[in-house]
Motif scaffolding. Structure first.
Motif, mmCIF file in Angstrom:
data_model
loop_
_atom_site.group_PDB
_atom_site.id
_atom_site.type_symbol
_atom_site.label_atom_id
_atom_site.label_comp_id
_atom_site.label_asym_id
_atom_site.label_seq_id
_atom_site.Cartn_x
_atom_site.Cartn_y
_atom_site.Cartn_z
ATOM 1 N N GLN A 239 0.815 -1.209 0.000
ATOM 2 C CA GLN A 239 0.000 0.000 0.000
ATOM 3 C C GLN A 239 0.854 1.267 0.000
ATOM 4 O OE1 GLN A 239 -3.411 -0.012 2.803
ATOM 5 N NE2 GLN A 239 -3.013 -2.197 3.101
ATOM 6 N N SER A 240 2.173 1.098 -0.093
ATOM 7 C CA SER A 240 3.094 2.231 -0.022
ATOM 8 C C SER A 240 3.552 2.641 -1.425
ATOM 9 C CB SER A 240 4.323 1.856 0.809
ATOM 10 O OG SER A 240 5.205 1.031 0.053
ATOM 11 N N PRO A 241 4.205 3.800 -1.560
ATOM 12 C CA PRO A 241 4.772 4.196 -2.855
ATOM 13 C C PRO A 241 5.877 3.262 -3.338
ATOM 14 C CG PRO A 241 4.579 6.093 -1.377
ATOM 15 C CD PRO A 241 4.317 4.875 -0.555
ATOM 16 N N ARG A 242 6.362 2.386 -2.457
ATOM 17 C CA ARG A 242 7.425 1.434 -2.817
ATOM 18 C C ARG A 242 6.866 0.104 -3.318
ATOM 19 N NH1 ARG A 242 12.420 2.772 0.073
ATOM 20 N NH2 ARG A 242 12.097 4.725 1.199
ATOM 21 N N ALA A 243 5.582 0.033 -3.576
ATOM 22 C CA ALA A 243 4.916 -1.244 -3.869
ATOM 23 C C ALA A 243 5.549 -2.016 -5.014
ATOM 24 C CB ALA A 243 3.437 -1.009 -4.162
ATOM 25 N N HIS A 244 6.119 -1.326 -6.021
ATOM 26 C CA HIS A 244 6.697 -2.019 -7.171
ATOM 27 C C HIS A 244 8.204 -2.204 -7.025
ATOM 28 C CE1 HIS A 244 2.905 -2.008 -9.182
ATOM 29 N NE2 HIS A 244 2.826 -0.700 -9.171
ATOM 30 N N GLN A 245 8.722 -1.909 -5.843
ATOM 31 C CA GLN A 245 10.132 -2.129 -5.541
ATOM 32 C C GLN A 245 10.268 -3.408 -4.715
ATOM 33 O OE1 GLN A 245 12.516 -0.267 -6.937
ATOM 34 N NE2 GLN A 245 10.863 0.873 -7.954
ATOM 35 N N PRO A 246 11.496 -3.871 -4.452
ATOM 36 C CA PRO A 246 11.662 -5.165 -3.770
ATOM 37 C C PRO A 246 11.112 -5.171 -2.343
ATOM 38 C CG PRO A 246 13.725 -4.444 -4.800
ATOM 39 C CD PRO A 246 12.785 -3.293 -4.874
ATOM 40 N N PHE A 247 10.614 -6.341 -1.932
ATOM 41 C CA PHE A 247 10.260 -6.609 -0.535
ATOM 42 C C PHE A 247 11.075 -7.811 -0.093
ATOM 43 C CE2 PHE A 247 7.994 -9.014 2.690
ATOM 44 C CZ PHE A 247 7.660 -8.043 3.630
ATOM 45 N N TYR A 248 11.911 -7.625 0.917
ATOM 46 C CA TYR A 248 12.738 -8.717 1.430
ATOM 47 C C TYR A 248 12.382 -8.975 2.883
ATOM 48 C CZ TYR A 248 15.888 -9.236 -2.545
ATOM 49 O OH TYR A 248 16.413 -9.512 -3.782
ATOM 50 N N ALA A 249 12.250 -10.243 3.231
ATOM 51 C CA ALA A 249 11.978 -10.638 4.612
ATOM 52 C C ALA A 249 13.117 -11.521 5.102
ATOM 53 C CB ALA A 249 10.652 -11.388 4.700
ATOM 54 N N GLY A 288 15.533 0.743 -2.430
ATOM 55 C CA GLY A 288 14.345 1.304 -3.058
ATOM 56 C C GLY A 288 13.048 0.716 -2.532
ATOM 57 N N GLY A 289 13.146 -0.409 -1.823
ATOM 58 C CA GLY A 289 11.948 -1.095 -1.356
ATOM 59 C C GLY A 289 11.858 -1.183 0.151
ATOM 60 N N THR A 290 11.431 -2.342 0.630
ATOM 61 C CA THR A 290 11.161 -2.548 2.058
ATOM 62 C C THR A 290 11.914 -3.775 2.553
ATOM 63 O OG1 THR A 290 8.946 -1.598 1.804
ATOM 64 C CG2 THR A 290 9.340 -2.923 3.770
ATOM 65 N N LEU A 291 12.504 -3.664 3.743
ATOM 66 C CA LEU A 291 13.186 -4.796 4.378
ATOM 67 C C LEU A 291 12.460 -5.122 5.680
ATOM 68 C CD1 LEU A 291 15.479 -6.838 4.665
ATOM 69 C CD2 LEU A 291 16.891 -5.015 5.650
ATOM 70 N N PHE A 292 12.002 -6.368 5.788
ATOM 71 C CA PHE A 292 11.300 -6.828 6.977
ATOM 72 C C PHE A 292 12.240 -7.663 7.829
ATOM 73 C CE2 PHE A 292 8.407 -10.217 8.811
ATOM 74 C CZ PHE A 292 7.958 -9.433 9.862
ATOM 75 N N LEU A 293 12.528 -7.196 9.037
ATOM 76 C CA LEU A 293 13.420 -7.891 9.969
ATOM 77 C C LEU A 293 12.561 -8.567 11.027
ATOM 78 C CD1 LEU A 293 16.135 -5.100 10.406
ATOM 79 C CD2 LEU A 293 16.290 -7.135 8.960
ATOM 80 N N ASP A 294 12.295 -9.845 10.824
ATOM 81 C CA ASP A 294 11.450 -10.602 11.757
ATOM 82 C C ASP A 294 12.294 -11.103 12.928
ATOM 83 O OD1 ASP A 294 9.187 -11.709 12.779
ATOM 84 O OD2 ASP A 294 9.045 -13.349 11.338
ATOM 85 N N GLU A 295 11.647 -11.255 14.070
ATOM 86 C CA GLU A 295 12.313 -11.715 15.296
ATOM 87 C C GLU A 295 13.585 -10.899 15.560
ATOM 88 O OE1 GLU A 295 10.598 -13.418 17.114
ATOM 89 O OE2 GLU A 295 9.175 -14.327 15.735
ATOM 90 N N ILE A 296 13.438 -9.580 15.550
ATOM 91 C CA ILE A 296 14.582 -8.687 15.715
ATOM 92 C C ILE A 296 15.255 -8.873 17.066
ATOM 93 C CG2 ILE A 296 13.175 -6.790 16.624
ATOM 94 C CD1 ILE A 296 16.150 -6.431 14.200
#
Length: 511
Positions: A239-249, A288-296
């Motif tokens: 839902q963000s302006p970065r939607a078409h950029q990479p998403f890494y988890a 350019g995208g989003t990085l999800f850091l789980d169990e930080i």
């Protein structure tokens, strides 16, 4: 005869360059990369000082300058108005353009110093199915080398190959963008599954996601295992302006401590044993995208200052390199533990906690939104049975009475099991009981009595959870004669996560 040999050698060289260009273009899929390869070849074969490729928007009949290249930094630019004039001439006359004097050819009376330096020019149309999709324009300085008919022959030979490659690259990029949009829509649909329901708690989560998505603020997701933290992170990204950029988890609990820095920031070849090639870290990959850091909370304490520095400076350095690389990444972190308690216990840096806790979102456990279970359960059953089965009212009532300690993930897994073993169109409560539904949620009275005794006896207010966790790890290691892999399977946790607990509690193991 010597002149014939020289001419033959030039033709052989031309054919070699044509072959090299064709090979290069066959492996390039981006439009910009294709244009770079074409213009470089044109400059070389036609002995041009400056060049430009302009692509034409057929829908708007407009010209867009796409790439300009020169043999040196000082000769890189061609005035855009000149390129536009040449493109207009070619579109009108439908043939190549060749002149020894650009200023004279177009009768330019008032012009800048940059235009005044331009002399001989050569341009050809790029055609696909008889339509001009662009032009190649080459220019030399006034008083310099003039373009010949031979150069026109060469550029006219390059044009069909170039036009086909540009058309193919455009089609590839269009398909890639369509695929990205499709994948995004599928992920968004997955995220909606988690957010189904009418409870006040899940409505609050939806509102917070919508509010924070448009910004680049760091988000901290707090919730028990199975509440869907990664799906919420994906929903924020999509839902963000970065939607078409990479998403890494990345799951911080699943990375061996020795490889943590390399995984996040990358490494150079030979920087440590086993580093046989250069590798970008997830921060660079997610640029350019989003990085999800789980169990930080599982991040080693000694590496937390490095993460804090990256978040503050927005630069990373690979292991084995001092070079700083700028990164533009939105961070979404998650934890199933209370990080404020971890800070108080000295297990997590306070400054890093505050840097991550810009926008906290608490995900409710399923036991606090039991009214959402019927719609979640039926949605999952529709998915697993292609919409041909449904739960009877008494089955939904039974599912809604259970606490579901594994949260949405546990409910989803159980519904998948139901779809495999129950073939009737309507699934009743009795069929769920046949699958031992709820058995895993009822501790024996003996265990419940022991837990109550421990709680009552904890008058000194020690960390009872940590004490019980340590004893569980000790028992599992004794049961497996110190085998970490087998012990982790008994406890139902990742081997690396168990390894860190063993080190934390100072326990012994065999492997």
């Amino acid at each position: 005869m010597p002149e014939d040999i020289s001419s033959l050698q030039r033709r052989v060289k031309e054919l070699e360059e044509f072959h090299h260009l064709a090979e290069s273009l066959s492996s390039i899929v981006s439009v910009y990369g294709t244009l770079e390869a074409i213009i470089d070849c044109c400059l070389k074969l036609c002995r041009a000082e400056r060049g430009a490729i302009l692509l034409i928007d057929q829908a708007q009949a407009d010209v867009a300058q796409t790439i300009v290249r020169g043999v040196s930094e000082s000769t890189a630019e061609i005035d855009h108005s000149v390129n536009t004039l040449v493109a207009g001439w070619i579109m009108h006359h439908q043939k190549p353009f060749l002149t020894d004097d650009l200023i004279d050819a177009f009768g330019l009376k008032s012009h800048s110093e940059r235009v005044r330096q331009l002399g001989s020019a050569l341009a050809v149309p790029l055609r696909v199915q008889e339509k001009i999709i662009g032009i190649i324009n080459l220019v030399n300085r006034r008083g310099g080398e003039r373009f010949t008919e031979d150069a026109l022959r060469i550029l006219s030979g390059i044009a069909p190959l170039a036009a086909h490659a540009i058309h193919r690259a455009r089609m590839h990029e269009s398909l890639s963008q369509d695929n990205l949009r499709l994948r995004g829509a599928l992920k968004q649909e997955q995220a909606r599954e988690l957010l189904l329901g009418n409870s006040a708690s899940i409505q609050s989560v939806r509102e917070k996601i919508a509010a924070v998505a448009a910004s680049s603020a760091t988000v901290l997701l707090i919730g028990e295992t199975g509440t869907g933290k990664e799906l919420v992170a994906q929903s924020i990204h999509l839902q963000s302006p970065r939607a078409h950029q990479p998403f890494y988890a990345i799951n911080c609990a699943a990375i061996p401590a020795a490889l943590f820095e390399s995984e996040l920031f990358g490494h150079e070849k030979g920087s440590f044993t086993g580093a046989t090639e250069m590798r970008k870290g997830v921060f660079e990959q997610a640029h350019g995208g989003t990085l999800f850091l789980d169990e930080i909370s599982a991040m080693p304490l000694e590496l937390q200052p490095k993460l804090l520095r990256v978040l503050e400076e927005r630069v990373v350095s690979r292991v084995g390199s001092s070079e700083k690389r700028k990164i533009d990444v939105r961070i979404i972190a998650a934890s199933n533990k209370d990080l404020s308690r971890a800070v108080a216990a000295g297990e997590f840096r306070q400054d890093l906690f505050h840097r991550l806790n810009v926008v906290p979102i608490v995900l409710p456990p399923l036991r606090d939104r039991l009214e959402d279970i019927p719609i979640l359960a039926q949605t999952f059953l529709n998915e697993f049975s292609d919409g041909v089965r449904r739960f009877a009212p008494d089955a939904l009532e039974l599912l809604s009475r259970l606490p579901w300690p594994g949260n949405v993930r546990e409910l989803r897994n159980f519904v998948e099991r139901v779809s495999i073993f129950c073939s009737s169109p309507e699934i009743a409560a009795a069929q769920l009981r046949d699958l031992s539904i709820g058995a895993e949620h009822r501790p024996t009275s003996e265990l419940a009595d022991i837990l109550r005794s421990l709680i009552r006896a904890n008058s000194s207010q020690n960390d009872l959870l940590e004490s019980i966790e340590k004893q569980l790890v000790e028992v599992a290691l004794k049961e497996t004669q110190g085998n970490v892999s087998r012990a982790s399977q008994l406890l139902g946790i990742d081997r690396n996560a168990l390894q860190r607990r063993i080190e934390k509690f100072g326990l012994e193991k065999s492997g």
